[in-house]
Write an enzyme that holds these catalytic residues in place. Structure first.
Site, short mmCIF file in Angstrom:
data_model
loop_
_atom_site.label_atom_id
_atom_site.label_comp_id
_atom_site.label_asym_id
_atom_site.label_seq_id
_atom_site.Cartn_x
_atom_site.Cartn_y
_atom_site.Cartn_z
N GLU A 61 0.84 -1.20 0.00
CA GLU A 61 0.00 0.00 0.00
C GLU A 61 0.87 1.25 0.00
OE1 GLU A 61 -3.01 -0.30 -0.64
OE2 GLU A 61 -3.43 -2.36 -0.05
N CYS B 245 -7.23 -1.69 8.57
CA CYS B 245 -5.92 -1.65 7.93
C CYS B 245 -5.54 -0.21 7.59
CB CYS B 245 -5.93 -2.50 6.66
SG CYS B 245 -6.16 -4.27 6.95
N HIS C 272 -1.03 -5.67 2.19
CA HIS C 272 -2.21 -6.53 2.17
C HIS C 272 -1.86 -7.84 1.48
CE1 HIS C 272 -5.37 -3.29 2.91
NE2 HIS C 272 -5.69 -4.30 3.69
#
Length: 180
Positions: free
Chosen positions: A79, A135, A155
């Protein structure tokens, strides 16, 4: 050098979260010349952030990498962006976030300090959408509030533990080189 790796526990719709199991399995091990402190984080709006803050204070890591599961993804995703938004989605305790904005006086978006461009490839992709669940919540707060030099969120698909572990090993080697 110590790398703190966190992973989440189960939550509604995911009874067995591989991110928390991977973090726990790495605790005390060495990857790429880096000692790992692996911490399991409850998937709770109330408890997740305090758990991470306490782990950082206890471990005093050189870097922090957080893991989560994204059951709809086919590949491990690094991410790059966290947003200052929390979705009204229930956690493991049945609770909702306190507000739709994570931090009132913070920017709308923050970007990772993780060297994502060197980590993409071999089944790992870059992503600009960490979701709006826990998250993204802990990712945003880590970027906004912690002073750990490298922070990032990864992730993984439900069957992506081996890929995520290989990614963490590449990251650990990069941190050793960066530290020299």
């Amino acid at each position: 050098m110590r790398l703190l790796v966190t992973g989440f526990g189960p939550f509604p719709g995911v009874d067995d979260n591989p991110s928390g199991a991977l973090a726990r399995s790495l605790d005390g091990r060495t990857l790429g010349g880096v000692t790992i402190a692996g911490v399991w984080v409850p998937t709770s709006w109330r408890a997740a952030w305090p758990t991470i803050v306490a782990a950082v204070a206890r471990c005093r890591p050189r870097a922090l990498v957080m893991l989560g599961v994204a059951s709809t993804r086919a590949a491990v995703a690094v991410e790059r962006v966290a947003v200052n938004e929390a979705a009204a989605r229930r956690d493991v305790d049945g609770a909702l976030p306190e507000a739709a904005t994570i931090l009132a006086d913070a920017p709308a978006r923050l970007t990772t300090t993780l060297p994502w461009s060197t980590l993409v490839g071999d089944g790992v992709v870059a992503s600009d959408d960490a979701g709006r669940y826990l998250c993204n919540y802990v990712f945003f707060r880590a970027l906004a509030e912690l002073e750990v030099p490298v922070r990032g969120f990864v992730h993984m698909p439900t069957d992506g533990a081996a890929q995520a572990r290989a990614l963490l090993e590449r990251l650990a080697r990069a941190l050793v080189v960066e530290d020299v």
